[in-house]
Design an enzyme around this catalytic site. Structure first.
Site, PDB file in Angstrom:
ATOM      1  N   ASP A 282      -9.256  -5.732   1.628  1.00  0.00           N
ATOM      2  CA  ASP A 282      -7.908  -6.288   1.104  1.00  0.00           C
ATOM      3  C   ASP A 282      -7.842  -7.597   1.429  1.00  0.00           C
ATOM      4  OD1 ASP A 282      -6.840  -3.970   0.176  1.00  0.00           O
ATOM      5  OD2 ASP A 282      -6.317  -2.942   2.291  1.00  0.00           O
TER       6      ASP A 282
ATOM      7  N   ASP B 159       0.864  -1.261  -0.301  1.00  0.00           N
ATOM      8  CA  ASP B 159       0.220  -0.110  -0.026  1.00  0.00           C
ATOM      9  C   ASP B 159       0.988   1.256   0.010  1.00  0.00           C
ATOM     10  OD1 ASP B 159      -2.530  -1.160  -0.192  1.00  0.00           O
ATOM     11  OD2 ASP B 159      -2.827  -1.065   1.949  1.00  0.00           O
TER      12      ASP B 159
ATOM     13  N   ASP C 219      -5.003  -2.995   4.716  1.00  0.00           N
ATOM     14  CA  ASP C 219      -5.279  -2.482   6.060  1.00  0.00           C
ATOM     15  C   ASP C 219      -6.910  -2.769   5.867  1.00  0.00           C
ATOM     16  OD1 ASP C 219      -5.919  -0.613   4.211  1.00  0.00           O
ATOM     17  OD2 ASP C 219      -5.212   1.180   5.333  1.00  0.00           O
TER      18      ASP C 219
END
Length: 863
Positions: free
Chosen positions: A594, A296, A590
């Protein structure tokens, strides 16, 4: 119990915590100390030794039977203590990333451990949260819950009356009052059922079990061969059985399972110190194998402190905004001007800031020197902007509907009641907001051009729009476009070095984000994830490639390192593509969306600070600080763990092979048994019993990141291990046999010959423990005191053996007698041959496999 929308006070919460107790479910059953002790005897190795005990009893070898039994009990006790300690360590590490709940305390939303939630608390639920208690819902927006933990149905359900502990919020927002905690909750009633079933062994341990089983079978085959050979030579049956027992005892690495458990437990603790919490044991060593990290952007590579720096209005007016982070200090200036603007004369700017404040789910209150901040970084940035420009929420304004921001939608909105009627406030990704607004093609092109220009400078760009009326759903149209807001989230200071360390370790890194392609590319180029000529691939391009064929999709993924405007499902598809191409993938995430990607990756890594509960539960590892650099630290620790496991295996297998070779040579040359079973047991306890565990404490050698990732399919017993085992075992076995045979030839009696041979083997295995500290680095270049446990173990082992020579009873049982200092020095010099052989093999291996780096490695062993 009365509803209190301001929540409980801290004093009230503490009183109720004492009254109702912790909000905890019954803990899953753990093996007791006695159970673990009994489980130590479930091993192919142990079965062979138990047979040896029975044989000794049948032959009247009571002392041998007693000592073999004692060794079994001692090993079982050591293994039990080690596994019990590892179990306790795993439990303590689990508490380092507790489940958290957002509650109102003293009228402010705060995050607390879910175990501190009490009846009467006002609970705030967001998408991705695991609900910490049974609550009566008082208000909800597009609220859906996965109740599969209770019902077994995986389909999310909408519930506007009640939500239950243990279930997952899959969509929307809700608030309500806690009505039950702990064992009083619905899931508390069935907690015993939840914890039933045997845990599955991780792949590494399964491979170790298979490895040990093969060794046990090989030992039995060798014993059978020698058994038959000695019988054919006319040896007495009792002597043959005694030889078989000695061979079994010499070959079995009894301490291997326990030593590996210790190595993994130490790895877990070391990773915890590096801010990486291990949720699944396999991840301890699996992270060291990863070849590709898909990361990310926000919060992992950046600090997740959004600051609005520029505002561009639809009237083509540009403003610069000063101030950073959560500080309300700052002003807005017309671009190129020195005086701050007066919002009374900036109607369009004020309207844009107002929309950003109302289409908002964050909480921000300044009290003297305290800041109460809770919510998404983007929402907090708009509230800070409101404070800077004195445009705060109108408390008389009533919110009618909230459309929460969800990553798959790409925008968030609110509908509020005003004196003029319902007003709509919307903010989100530019390409999501523009279709909602009425404007000309020229204006649309101007907006896109301005957005791209801001994004190229590294800004995250959001669009804001305004409308009136009450929409029936979240499909807006006919809105008025207000402008663009450019905000920045600076890179973490450690991220650049961490990405560079990955390149050094031959690990590829990709950025996967929902942000604008230009923003993602700009930050990726600063991080050196992407080059100056590289481009970012969008979710739309990925979708088009997937529609063509899977090969086109795979090529697109393989040739790029920046993926922007990616949908959650596409994150999982990228993971699957990389796996198809042979990569060993570590994926970070997170959010609730995901979770599929985290589960499909070889190593799922969740964020501990800003990650949702469902993301953490889907992952193998959790970062307690959300930093990308912590992943790199975890990779180093994972490689150390695997290297130490190899060191333990090398030590135990090669010493066992040397002992077997000693016996085989004695049988082939028709010599007496070189060591009795009792002496072999003593040798294994005194030497390997401590050193194998001590090797699990070996620190980093310093070159972990300079090596390419190992293949996950690589066998533990590879070419290097095989060569080292053969060279070490041959050296120890041949030299020990030469000593035994020459002693007998010179007229030394059998008892003294065995006494000298046993001392040589003790010295051999002490030297061998030092050689095992590194597969590649010279022992002379290994810091002597970096593993004091091993050094102490070697000195203690030597001291115990010398002491046994002078201890009445023990010396008689082991048939030991004191030797002179001169003899000991000669034997030590003889044992040092093993050091020379091992050093020669290390040099040979480097010359053969790394000819260019052999010199530099020798000169700079810790680089």
């Amino acid at each position: 119990m009365a509803v209190a929308t301001q929540g409980l006070t801290t004093v009230q919460a503490l009183a109720r915590l004492q009254q109702y107790g912790k909000n905890c479910l019954p803990k899953p059953s753990r093996n007791s100390f006695l159970s673990l002790f009994l489980l130590q005897f479930r091993s192919a190795f142990i079965y062979v030794l138990l047979v040896a005990v029975i044989v000794c009893l049948l032959l009247g070898q009571l002392i041998n039977a007693f000592f073999i039994s004692a060794v079994l009990l001692i090993n079982a006790l050591i293994g039990t203590i080690q596994e019990y300690s590892a179990q306790q360590a795993a439990d303590s590490l689990a508490h380092m990333v507790p489940q958290q709940s957002r509650v109102l305390r003293d009228a402010h939303p705060i995050l607390i451990p879910s175990e501190d939630v009490v009846p009467g608390d006002w609970l705030i639920l967001n998408s991705g949260d695991r609900i910490g208690a049974d609550i009566a819902l008082k208000q909800s927006t597009q609220f859906q819950v996965d109740e599969s933990a209770l019902t077994g149905e995986s389909i999310s359900v909408s519930n506007t009356k009640q939500a239950f502990a243990g279930t997952l919020v899959t969509h929307g927002r809700a608030e309500g009052e806690v009505i039950a905690t702990g064992s009083k909750t619905q899931i508390g009633q069935i907690a015993k059922l939840v914890h039933q079933g045997e845990p599955t062994k991780p792949p590494l341990m399964q491979r170790i079990d298979q490895f040990t089983l093969r060794i046990a079978i090989a030992i039995l085959i060798i014993i059978a061969f020698i058994f038959g050979l000695t019988l054919l030579r006319g040896a007495a049956l009792s002597e043959v059985f005694l030889l078989g027992v000695a061979l079994a005892v010499s070959a079995i690495p009894e301490g291997l399972p326990a030593a590996i458990t210790v190595a993994l437990a130490i790895g877990m603790k070391r990773m915890a110190k590096a801010n990486v919490i291990v949720r699944k044991l396999v991840a301890v060593e699996a992270l060291g194998s990863c070849t590709f990290i898909a990361s990310d952007k926000t919060g992992t590579l950046t600090v997740n402190e959004m600051t609005i720096g520029q505002i561009w209005l639809a009237n083509d007016q540009l403003y610069d905004v000063t101030g950073e982070g959560l500080s309300p200090t700052g002003q807005a200036y017309r671009h190129g001007h020195d005086s701050p603007v007066d919002l009374q004369h900036e109607t369009a700017l004020k309207q844009l800031v107002t929309v950003g404040v109302f289409a908002n789910e964050a909480h921000l209150v300044f009290e003297e020197d305290k800041v109460h901040a809770d919510g998404d970084g983007v929402d907090l940035a708009f509230l800070i902007l409101g404070h800077k420009l004195k445009t705060l929420p109108d408390t008389r304004r009533k919110r009618l509907t909230l459309f929460p921001y969800e990553s798959e939608k790409g925008f968030g909105a609110s509908v509020d009641e005003t004196e003029a009627g319902p007003e709509i406030s919307v903010k989100g990704a530019v390409e999501k907001i523009l279709p909602m607004c009425s404007m000309s093609k020229e204006m649309r092109q101007t907006i896109l051009s301005q957005s791209h220009s801001m994004a190229k400078r590294g800004y995250r760009v959001l669009a804001l729009a305004h409308g009136t009326g009450t929409p029936l759903d979240d499909h807006f149209n006919g809105l008025k476009f207000l402008g663009l807001v450019a905000m920045s989230d600076p890179l973490r200071p450690d991220a650049i070095d961490a990405v560079a360390a990955c390149r050094q370790a031959k690990i590829k890194v990709a950025m996967i984000t929902g942000d604008h392609p230009a923003t993602a590319l700009s930050l990726s180029q600063q991080l050196k994830i992407a080059g100056e000529t590289d481009s970012a691939i969008t979710g739309q391009q990925l979708e088009q490639a997937r529609l063509e064929d899977i090969n086109s999709f795979d090529r697109l993924v393989a040739n790029h390192r920046v993926f922007a405007r990616v949908k959650p499902k596409q994150k999982m598809e990228i993971t699957e593509s990389l796996i198809r191409q042979g990569e060993f993938v570590a994926m970070t995430g997170d959010g609730v969306n995901d979770a599929p990607a985290l589960k499909h990756a070889h190593v799922g890594i969740a964020m501990g600070l800003r990650g949702t509960d469902v993301a953490r539960e889907s992952a193998s590892l959790v970062l307690t600080d959300d930093k990308f650099s912590s992943i790199v630290k975890g990779i180093i620790e994972g490689r150390i763990v695997y290297n130490n496991i190899r060191k333990v295996i090398y030590l135990l297998i090669s010493t066992g092979a040397a002992e077997i070779l000693l016996f085989i040579l004695s049988v082939l040359f028709a010599l007496p048994i070189p060591l009795f079973p009792l002496q072999i047991l003593w040798l294994n306890i005194v030497t390997n019993g401590v050193q194998d565990v001590a090797l699990a404490f070996e620190p980093a050698e310093g070159r972990e990141l300079s090596q390419a990732p190992r293949s996950p399919k690589e066998p533990i017993f590879d070419r290097l291990m095989l060569e080292r085992v053969c060279s070490s075992a041959l050296t120890m076995g041949l030299v020990a046999f030469a000593l035994f045979a020459s002693s007998l030839h010179m007229g030394v009696d059998e008892v003294e010959a065995r006494n000298l041979t046993l001392m040589l083997m003790v010295l051999f295995e002490n030297v061998h423990a030092l050689n095992s500290r590194s597969e590649h680095r010279s022992l002379l270049r290994t810091p002597l005191f970096s593993n004091p446990i091993l050094l102490i173990g070697i000195l203690v082992a030597q001291g115990i053996h010398i002491g046994a020579m002078y201890t009445p009873g023990l010396s008689d049982a082991l048939q030991l007698s004191p030797i002179s200092l001169e003899q000991w020095l000669v034997l030590l010099a003889t044992a040092s041959v093993l050091f020379v052989v091992d050093e020669a093999h290390k040099k040979y291996w480097h010359t053969k496999h790394h000819p260019k780096s052999a010199v530099s490695i020798a000169e700079h062993p810790r680089e």
